[in-house]
Design an enzyme around this catalytic site. Structure first.
Site, PDB file in Angstrom:
ATOM      1  N   ARG A 226       1.071  -1.354   0.193  1.00  0.00           N
ATOM      2  CA  ARG A 226      -0.082   0.099  -0.062  1.00  0.00           C
ATOM      3  C   ARG A 226       0.577   1.542   0.091  1.00  0.00           C
ATOM      4  O   ARG A 226       1.803   1.931   0.723  1.00  0.00           O
ATOM      5  CB  ARG A 226      -0.916   0.265   0.977  1.00  0.00           C
ATOM      6  CG  ARG A 226      -1.711  -0.803   0.770  1.00  0.00           C
ATOM      7  CD  ARG A 226      -3.176  -0.220  -0.051  1.00  0.00           C
ATOM      8  NE  ARG A 226      -4.420  -1.275   0.305  1.00  0.00           N
ATOM      9  CZ  ARG A 226      -4.287  -2.481  -0.973  1.00  0.00           C
ATOM     10  NH1 ARG A 226      -3.906  -2.891  -1.860  1.00  0.00           N
ATOM     11  NH2 ARG A 226      -5.786  -3.053  -1.274  1.00  0.00           N
ATOM     12  N   HIS A 274      -1.508   0.032  -9.627  1.00  0.00           N
ATOM     13  CA  HIS A 274      -1.884  -0.977  -9.102  1.00  0.00           C
ATOM     14  C   HIS A 274      -2.666  -2.312  -9.638  1.00  0.00           C
ATOM     15  O   HIS A 274      -3.792  -3.111  -9.691  1.00  0.00           O
ATOM     16  CB  HIS A 274      -3.054  -0.408  -8.295  1.00  0.00           C
ATOM     17  CG  HIS A 274      -4.006  -1.100  -7.228  1.00  0.00           C
ATOM     18  ND1 HIS A 274      -4.331   0.052  -5.870  1.00  0.00           N
ATOM     19  CD2 HIS A 274      -3.805  -2.171  -6.261  1.00  0.00           C
ATOM     20  CE1 HIS A 274      -4.145  -1.136  -4.816  1.00  0.00           C
ATOM     21  NE2 HIS A 274      -4.323  -2.547  -5.270  1.00  0.00           N
TER      22      HIS A 274
HETATM   23  P1  NDP Z   1      -2.282 -10.884   5.519  1.00  0.00           P
HETATM   24  O1  NDP Z   1      -3.313  -9.729   6.171  1.00  0.00           O
HETATM   25  O2  NDP Z   1      -2.260 -12.251   5.050  1.00  0.00           O
HETATM   26  O3  NDP Z   1      -0.540 -10.766   6.115  1.00  0.00           O
HETATM   27  C1  NDP Z   1       0.184  -9.298   6.386  1.00  0.00           C
HETATM   28  C2  NDP Z   1       1.420  -9.231   7.110  1.00  0.00           C
HETATM   29  O4  NDP Z   1       1.932  -8.565   7.105  1.00  0.00           O
HETATM   30  C3  NDP Z   1       1.418 -10.451   7.852  1.00  0.00           C
HETATM   31  O5  NDP Z   1       2.144 -11.068   8.089  1.00  0.00           O
HETATM   32  C4  NDP Z   1       1.523  -8.898   9.534  1.00  0.00           C
HETATM   33  O6  NDP Z   1       2.436  -9.726  10.490  1.00  0.00           O
HETATM   34  C5  NDP Z   1       2.253  -8.200   8.610  1.00  0.00           C
HETATM   35  N1  NDP Z   1       2.318  -7.297   9.493  1.00  0.00           N
HETATM   36  C6  NDP Z   1       1.227  -6.099   9.311  1.00  0.00           C
HETATM   37  N2  NDP Z   1       1.172  -5.835  10.145  1.00  0.00           N
HETATM   38  C7  NDP Z   1       2.932  -6.067  11.052  1.00  0.00           C
HETATM   39  C8  NDP Z   1       3.361  -4.640  11.725  1.00  0.00           C
HETATM   40  N3  NDP Z   1       3.337  -3.832  12.404  1.00  0.00           N
HETATM   41  N4  NDP Z   1       4.790  -4.688  11.377  1.00  0.00           N
HETATM   42  C9  NDP Z   1       5.515  -6.328  10.748  1.00  0.00           C
HETATM   43  N5  NDP Z   1       4.386  -6.908   9.798  1.00  0.00           N
HETATM   44  C10 NDP Z   1       3.531  -6.593  10.317  1.00  0.00           C
HETATM   45  O7  NDP Z   1      -2.289  -9.961   4.135  1.00  0.00           O
HETATM   46  P2  NDP Z   1      -1.882 -10.169   2.710  1.00  0.00           P
HETATM   47  O8  NDP Z   1      -0.411 -11.156   2.484  1.00  0.00           O
HETATM   48  O9  NDP Z   1      -2.755 -10.941   2.280  1.00  0.00           O
HETATM   49  O10 NDP Z   1      -1.720  -9.280   2.421  1.00  0.00           O
HETATM   50  C11 NDP Z   1      -0.894  -7.452   2.435  1.00  0.00           C
HETATM   51  C12 NDP Z   1      -1.698  -6.874   1.826  1.00  0.00           C
HETATM   52  O11 NDP Z   1      -1.176  -6.363   0.202  1.00  0.00           O
HETATM   53  C13 NDP Z   1      -2.926  -6.375   1.750  1.00  0.00           C
HETATM   54  O12 NDP Z   1      -3.452  -5.658   2.790  1.00  0.00           O
HETATM   55  C14 NDP Z   1      -2.791  -5.360   0.624  1.00  0.00           C
HETATM   56  O13 NDP Z   1      -2.283  -3.945   0.716  1.00  0.00           O
HETATM   57  C15 NDP Z   1      -1.702  -5.355  -0.644  1.00  0.00           C
HETATM   58  N6  NDP Z   1      -2.779  -6.016  -1.199  1.00  0.00           N
HETATM   59  C16 NDP Z   1      -2.110  -5.467  -2.699  1.00  0.00           C
HETATM   60  C17 NDP Z   1      -2.157  -6.094  -3.874  1.00  0.00           C
HETATM   61  C18 NDP Z   1      -2.409  -5.560  -5.161  1.00  0.00           C
HETATM   62  O14 NDP Z   1      -2.229  -5.483  -6.320  1.00  0.00           O
HETATM   63  N7  NDP Z   1      -0.613  -3.973  -5.021  1.00  0.00           N
HETATM   64  C19 NDP Z   1      -3.707  -6.837  -3.894  1.00  0.00           C
HETATM   65  C20 NDP Z   1      -3.211  -7.570  -2.644  1.00  0.00           C
HETATM   66  C21 NDP Z   1      -3.346  -7.102  -1.892  1.00  0.00           C
HETATM   67  P3  NDP Z   1       1.842 -11.331  11.465  1.00  0.00           P
HETATM   68  O15 NDP Z   1       1.879 -12.621   9.909  1.00  0.00           O
HETATM   69  O16 NDP Z   1       2.406 -11.261  12.499  1.00  0.00           O
HETATM   70  O17 NDP Z   1       0.505 -11.419  11.531  1.00  0.00           O
HETATM   71  C1  OXD Z   2      -6.794  -6.135  -2.685  1.00  0.00           C
HETATM   72  C2  OXD Z   2      -5.616  -5.097  -3.469  1.00  0.00           C
HETATM   73  O1  OXD Z   2      -6.079  -5.211  -1.783  1.00  0.00           O
HETATM   74  O2  OXD Z   2      -6.610  -5.571  -5.185  1.00  0.00           O
HETATM   75  O3  OXD Z   2      -7.109  -6.642  -2.625  1.00  0.00           O
HETATM   76  O4  OXD Z   2      -5.336  -3.871  -3.360  1.00  0.00           O
END
Ligand code: NDP
Ligand code: OXD
Length: 311
Positions: A226, A274
Site C-alpha cells: 500500500r 495497482h
Molecule cells: P495478510 O494479512 O495475510 O498478511 C499481512 C502481513 O503483514 C502479516 O505477515 C503480518 O504479520 C504483517 N504485519 C502487519 N502489521 C505489521 C506490523 N505492524 N509490523 C510487521 N508486520 C506486520 O495480508 P496479505 O498477505 O493477504 O496482503 C498484504 C497486503 O497486500 C494487503 O493488505 C494489501 O494492502 C496488499 N495487496 C496489494 C495488491 C495489489 O494489487 N497491489 C493486491 C492484494 C493485496 P503477522 O504474520 O504477524 O500477522
Molecule cells: C487488494 C488489492 O487489496 O487489489 O485486494 O489491492
C-alpha cells in the site's frame, strides 16, 4: 427462505462474478440467492469492494451475518464504525498467484539488471554475468498470505530471503524476523526489499528517512502493498542521493497517481497502476461460497479480520 447474498462489489464487476458465484455456491451445496439490489433488512451476506456505489453505512443491514471483502486489503472498511458484523478479507489462490508472479518478475528484473540490458543494445559487447540468486538477499516485509507465498517462491529460486512480520514466525528456508530490531536486521542485509504489509497505523511510513538508511546503499524497493507504507518525500530524497537505486511502485497514497507526481518522471522509479495482483472470480468465488456454507452451518469463518490489529 433462501439466504440473500448482496453483491456490493461495484456494478462494473458484477458480470465477471455472477457466473462463478452461482457455480461455487452450487458446488458448496449452498442454496442462496445472489443479487445486486435488495432491501438492507433482508440481506444475509454482503460481498464488498470499496467504491462509490458500495455501502458506507452497515447499520441498516440488521440481519447480515458477515461481510466478505473482495479485496485482500481492508483498510477502507475495517475502521467503519457502523460495521458490527464479522468481516473477512480475501485470500484467493488466483490473487496469490498473481502477486507471486508480479514479485518474482520484478525481483528477477532487478536481480538480472534487465533495465540496463534493454537500454544497452548499442553494439558494445560487455560480457558481465549477473550474480546468482543465492548472492542476492531479498527482504520480504509482511509474511501473510501474499508475503509468505512470494517469500517461498523466491527462496525456491535460490534467493536468500529475510522475512519480517508483526509476530514471530518460522518458515522453512526463510530467515524470519519481527520487531524493530528484526526490521533493521532484515533491511540491513537486503539488496531488494519487498513490502507486502497491510495499511494500518503500525505500518504507516515503515520505510521512512531512517529505515531507508538501514538498507545497503543502492538497494531496490518493490512496493505492491500500500502507498502508506512509504514516506514518499523520504524515498524521493533517498533515490536522488543514490541510497536507494530503484523503486518499483504499484500502490500510492492517491490513486490514480496524479499525472504531475514526481514518481512518474523519476528515472529510477517504475510505476505500475495497482495491477500487481487482483482477485480472480473463478477461484475467489469458492472461498466466498465456503465461508457462506460455514456461516450457515455455524462453523468458524475463514480469513476473519482482526478489527483491533486492522488486518
Ligand atoms: P495478510 O494479512 O495475510 O498478511 C499481512 C502481513 O503483514 C502479516 O505477515 C503480518 O504479520 C504483517 N504485519 C502487519 N502489521 C505489521 C506490523 N505492524 N509490523 C510487521 N508486520 C506486520 O495480508 P496479505 O498477505 O493477504 O496482503 C498484504 C497486503 O497486500 C494487503 O493488505 C494489501 O494492502 C496488499 N495487496 C496489494 C495488491 C495489489 O494489487 N497491489 C493486491 C492484494 C493485496 P503477522 O504474520 O504477524 O500477522
Ligand atoms: C487488494 C488489492 O487489496 O487489489 O485486494 O489491492
Amino acid at each position: 427462505m433462501k439466504p440473500l447474498v448482496l453483491f456490493a462489489g461495484g456494478e462494473a464487476r458484477w458480470p465477471d462474478w455472477q457466473g462463478p458465484l452461482a457455480e461455487a455456491l452450487a458446488a458448496a451445496g449452498v442454496k442462496a440467492e445472489i443479487t445486486t439490489e435488495a432491501p438492507a433488512g433482508k440481506v444475509d451476506f454482503i460481498l464488498y469492494a470499496p467504491g462509490d456505489d458500495t455501502p458506507g453505512d452497515f447499520t441498516q443491514f440488521t440481519r447480515c451475518r458477515a461481510v466478505f471483502s473482495l479485496w485482500a486489503g481492508v483498510e477502507r472498511i475495517v475502521t467503519n464504525p457502523t460495521l458490527t458484523q464479522p468481516l473477512c478479507r480475501m485470500v484467493d489462490p488466483g490473487l496469490t498467484r498473481g502477486m507471486v508472479e508480479y514479485v518474482a518478475g520484478h525481483v528477477l528484473r532487478l536481480h538480472l539488471g534487465l533495465d540496463a540490458v534493454l537500454a544497452a543494445q548499442d553494439g558494445r559487447w560487455n560480457p558481465v554475468a549477473p550474480p546468482l540468486a543465492s548472492e542476492r538477499p531479498v527482504a520480504m516485509l509482511g509474511l501473510g498470505a501474499l508475503g509468505e507465498a512470494c517469500a517461498r517462491a523466491l527462496a525456491g529460486m535460490g534467493f536468500e530471503v529475510l522475512g519480517w512480520s508483526r509476530r514471530p514466525k518460522s518458515l522453512p528456508g526463510i530467515a524470519c524476523h519481527h520487531g524493530r530490531d528484526g526490521l533493521r536486521h532484515a533491511l540491513g542485509r537486503a539488496q531488494i526489499a519487498v513490502t507486502l504489509l497491510p495499511a494500518t497505523a503500525g505500518t504507516e511510513n515503515i520505510l521512512d528517512a531512517e529505515t531507508l538508511t538501514w538498507l545497503p546503499r543502492g538497494a531496490s524497493i518493490i512496493n505492491p502493498g500500500r502507498g502508506s507504507l512509504i514516506d514518499d518525500a523520504a524515498l524521493l530524497a533517498a533515490l536522488d542521493s543514490g541510497q536507494i537505486g530503484q523503486a518499483t511502485l504499484d500502490v500510492f497514497r492517491t490513486e490514480p497517481l496524479p499525472a504531475d507526481h514526481p514518481y512518474w518522471r523519476h528515472p529510477s522509479v517504475t510505476v505500475t497502476p495497482h495491477i500487481a495482483a487482483e482477485t480472480r472470480p473463478a477461484t475467489a468465488a469458492h472461498v466466498i461460497a465456503e465461508n457462506i456454507r460455514r456461516s450457515l452451518a455455524g462453523e468458524p469463518l475463514l480469513h476473519l479480520v482482526d478489527r483491533q490489529a486492522g488486518y
